[in-house]
Design an enzyme around this catalytic site. Structure first.
Site, PDB file in Angstrom:
ATOM      1  N   LEU A 107      35.008   3.230  11.846  1.00 48.74           N
ATOM      2  CA  LEU A 107      35.274   4.538  12.447  1.00 48.74           C
ATOM      3  C   LEU A 107      35.135   4.509  13.959  1.00 48.74           C
ATOM      4  O   LEU A 107      35.807   5.263  14.666  1.00 48.74           O
ATOM      5  CB  LEU A 107      34.317   5.585  11.869  1.00 48.74           C
ATOM      6  CG  LEU A 107      34.487   5.917  10.383  1.00 48.74           C
ATOM      7  CD1 LEU A 107      33.403   6.895   9.945  1.00 48.74           C
ATOM      8  CD2 LEU A 107      35.860   6.507  10.119  1.00 48.74           C
ATOM      9  N   GLY A 108      34.266   3.677  14.466  1.00 53.41           N
ATOM     10  CA  GLY A 108      34.062   3.623  15.916  1.00 53.41           C
ATOM     11  C   GLY A 108      32.955   2.654  16.280  1.00 53.41           C
ATOM     12  O   GLY A 108      32.165   2.223  15.436  1.00 53.41           O
ATOM     13  N   SER A 111      27.314   2.196  21.804  1.00 57.01           N
ATOM     14  CA  SER A 111      26.494   1.322  22.639  1.00 57.01           C
ATOM     15  C   SER A 111      25.599   0.398  21.815  1.00 57.01           C
ATOM     16  O   SER A 111      25.385  -0.757  22.173  1.00 57.01           O
ATOM     17  CB  SER A 111      25.623   2.172  23.574  1.00 57.01           C
ATOM     18  OG  SER A 111      26.417   3.006  24.376  1.00 57.01           O
ATOM     19  N   PHE A 112      25.066   0.945  20.705  1.00 53.24           N
ATOM     20  CA  PHE A 112      24.081   0.184  19.947  1.00 53.24           C
ATOM     21  C   PHE A 112      24.580  -0.288  18.583  1.00 53.24           C
ATOM     22  O   PHE A 112      23.812  -0.849  17.808  1.00 53.24           O
ATOM     23  CB  PHE A 112      22.813   1.020  19.753  1.00 53.24           C
ATOM     24  CG  PHE A 112      22.161   1.426  21.040  1.00 53.24           C
ATOM     25  CD1 PHE A 112      21.887   0.492  22.016  1.00 53.24           C
ATOM     26  CD2 PHE A 112      21.844   2.747  21.281  1.00 53.24           C
ATOM     27  CE1 PHE A 112      21.287   0.863  23.206  1.00 53.24           C
ATOM     28  CE2 PHE A 112      21.251   3.130  22.468  1.00 53.24           C
ATOM     29  CZ  PHE A 112      20.974   2.173  23.442  1.00 53.24           C
ATOM     30  N   GLY A 113      25.851  -0.068  18.265  1.00 55.69           N
ATOM     31  CA  GLY A 113      26.328  -0.525  16.971  1.00 55.69           C
ATOM     32  C   GLY A 113      27.668   0.061  16.600  1.00 55.69           C
ATOM     33  O   GLY A 113      28.373   0.629  17.435  1.00 55.69           O
ATOM     34  N   SER A 114      28.007  -0.079  15.324  1.00 58.02           N
ATOM     35  CA  SER A 114      29.305   0.364  14.806  1.00 58.02           C
ATOM     36  C   SER A 114      29.105   1.316  13.631  1.00 58.02           C
ATOM     37  O   SER A 114      28.084   1.251  12.937  1.00 58.02           O
ATOM     38  CB  SER A 114      30.130  -0.844  14.351  1.00 58.02           C
ATOM     39  OG  SER A 114      30.280  -1.784  15.402  1.00 58.02           O
ATOM     40  N   VAL A 115      30.104   2.173  13.402  1.00 55.73           N
ATOM     41  CA  VAL A 115      30.044   3.137  12.307  1.00 55.73           C
ATOM     42  C   VAL A 115      31.202   2.870  11.351  1.00 55.73           C
ATOM     43  O   VAL A 115      32.357   2.749  11.781  1.00 55.73           O
ATOM     44  CB  VAL A 115      30.113   4.585  12.829  1.00 55.73           C
ATOM     45  CG1 VAL A 115      30.023   5.563  11.662  1.00 55.73           C
ATOM     46  CG2 VAL A 115      28.996   4.846  13.828  1.00 55.73           C
ATOM     47  N   LYS A 129      25.990   3.788   9.920  1.00 53.14           N
ATOM     48  CA  LYS A 129      25.808   3.404  11.319  1.00 53.14           C
ATOM     49  C   LYS A 129      25.002   2.103  11.358  1.00 53.14           C
ATOM     50  O   LYS A 129      23.793   2.106  11.113  1.00 53.14           O
ATOM     51  CB  LYS A 129      25.087   4.510  12.085  1.00 53.14           C
ATOM     52  CG  LYS A 129      24.926   4.235  13.567  1.00 53.14           C
ATOM     53  CD  LYS A 129      24.276   5.417  14.266  1.00 53.14           C
ATOM     54  CE  LYS A 129      24.123   5.168  15.749  1.00 53.14           C
ATOM     55  NZ  LYS A 129      23.493   6.332  16.440  1.00 53.14           N
ATOM     56  N   ASP A 227      21.628  13.121  24.964  1.00 57.51           N
ATOM     57  CA  ASP A 227      22.980  12.544  25.007  1.00 57.51           C
ATOM     58  C   ASP A 227      23.986  13.497  24.362  1.00 57.51           C
ATOM     59  O   ASP A 227      24.826  13.088  23.563  1.00 57.51           O
ATOM     60  CB  ASP A 227      22.998  11.190  24.302  1.00 57.51           C
ATOM     61  CG  ASP A 227      24.223  10.347  24.685  1.00 57.51           C
ATOM     62  OD1 ASP A 227      24.826  10.630  25.741  1.00 57.51           O
ATOM     63  OD2 ASP A 227      24.567   9.423  23.932  1.00 57.51           O
TER      64      ASP A 227
END
Length: 426
Positions: A107-108, A111-115, A129, A227
């Site tokens: 999905l995207g 900064s700290f990982g992928s979903v 996540k 954020d």
């Protein structure tokens, strides 16, 4: 029927033999009693001294062998990082649900990982996540997000299904939001037109404000998000807004806010970071208010705070203020005006003027001059109440917010040089 050894001292020193006559189980003492045998007691003591250490040693050895034997299996399994007894989801089930974390289900990337999207065996749609453990800050982000999400319960804050944590893998399992992020709706791919009308944008702003007010003032711990931006606002199947991504959040217990400085405050997203963080100001809820104000202005103008058009000394709030209040048609998203009929234009402009004013007040340079989120919710309620009976293009769904008041007056704006907001009834 007394038994056991008779002591020699104390009250027994003057004991008469006639006083204990007939108690055949007694022994020892200074009276003419048979001697006591301690052989059985000694044997028991020796047995305890030998047997107990042996048993403990065998137990420790057994546990060590079990840990070694199952170490690989343990490294590939998941244990919940949330101590709120969430459902246990194994690593193997996550692999199966996401097609082996395939690119098709990506999905995207953040900064700290992928979903990744996936479907559990019980047909639950999820978003996974997965943290990028090579990044030293990812572990801290995972811990912060777990600590925040396990403490909050609000309909406009993302809920967590479970978490998965071992030495090689850390992930959060969240409900899948089929309508994606607010960012996706504001900036459709391939230059498409934004499909959010004024009513949608006012409702989304209200829902975000309600969620932030809860985090700042009504949750039993205070949460500073740090954020807030369109990419971190998700829209569910019913288009309800959910505040997400608490990887940079701070949880405030009691009066611990004073100990939070801006040492790492600049880890937020460029354009949404409060200006005081850049000059060593403390992290506070007013930093979130600034981010919310930027989000409001972006929602109405469809201009990113990092737009290339901003020259030195000009940013989104200052550019908007330069056109406020007489030339706001030059800054708002065109589609908000195109759909309005001539007879509705004055009402639309009145609503937009008050809406933009909220964004301008939230983005004041001084944090002390910004409103808090409860004031923002009240202000949005007033605007919504004022425009509920206007034509269809501005009507708001009644089932969306339980906070709509009965006010029907339209308030005009007296902004001046960004002074405190004041209203007069017209």
């Amino acid at each position: 029927m007394l038994t056991g050894e008779v002591p020699k001292g104390g009250a027994f020193a003057t004991l008469d033999a006639s006083e204990i006559m007939g108690n055949l189980g007694l022994c020892g003492g200074w009276i003419n009693l048979p001697p006591c045998s301690h052989s059985k007691h000694k044997e028991t003591s020796v047995s305890k001294k030998v047997i107990i250490p042996v048993v403990v040693g065998i137990a420790i050895l057994t546990m060590s062998l079990l840990l070694v034997a199952f170490s690989y299996r343990w490294r590939r399994s998941c244990t919940p990082a949330l101590k709120v007894w969430p459902p246990k989801i194994s690593y193997e089930e996550l692999v199966d649900a996401t097609g082996g974390f395939s690119d098709e289900n990506l999905l995207g990337i953040g900064s700290f990982g992928s979903v990744y999207k996936g479907i559990l065996r019980d047909r639950t749609n999820i978003a996974v996540k997965v943290l990028k453990l090579q990044d030293e800050h990812a572990h801290q982000s995972f811990s912060r997000e777990c600590n925040a999400l396990k403490r909050v319960r609000h309909r406009n804050v993302i809920k967590i299904i479970s978490s998965c944590s071992n030495l090689d893998f850390k992930a959060l399992i969240l409900p899948l939001m089929s309508n994606g992020s607010l960012e996706r709706w504001l900036y459709p791919r391939e230059g498409g037109q934004c499909k959010l009308n004024l009513s949608d944008r006012l409702r989304i702003s209200m829902e975000i404000a309600q969620g932030m007010a809860y985090l700042h003032h009504y949750c039993f711990v205070q949460v500073i998000h740090r954020d807030l931006k369109p990419n971190n606002v998700l829209l569910g199947d019913d288009m309800i807004s959910y505040i997400a991504d608490f990887g940079l959040s701070n949880i405030i217990f009691g009066n611990s806010m004073d100990s939070l400085t801006s040492t790492d405050a600049l880890k937020g997203s460029v354009g949404y970071i409060a200006p005081e963080y850049g000059i060593g100001g403390n992290i506070s809820t007013k930093g979130d208010v600034y981010s919310y104000g930027i989000l409001i202005l972006e929602l109405l103008t469809r201009r990113r705070p990092t737009d290339d058009r901003w020259t030195e000394g000009i940013n989104l709030p200052k550019w908007t203020e330069m056109h406020f209040p007489n030339r706001i048609s030059d800054v708002v998203d065109n589609c908000l005006l195109i759909d309005a009929h001539d007879s509705e234009m004055s009402t639309v402009m009145e609503c937009l003027t008050q809406f933009i004013q909220i964004g301008l007040f939230c983005t004041r340079e001084s944090p002390q001059e910004r409103p808090d989120m409860t004031e923002i919710v009240d202000r949005l309620n007033t605007i919504r109440g004022a425009f509920l009976d206007t034509p269809k293009t501005l009507q708001l769904p009644m089932d969306i917010s339980p906070f709509i008041n009965d006010e029907r007056n339209i308030n005009t704006i007296e902004l001046g040089n960004r002074g405190s907001w004041s209203t007069s009834t017209s």
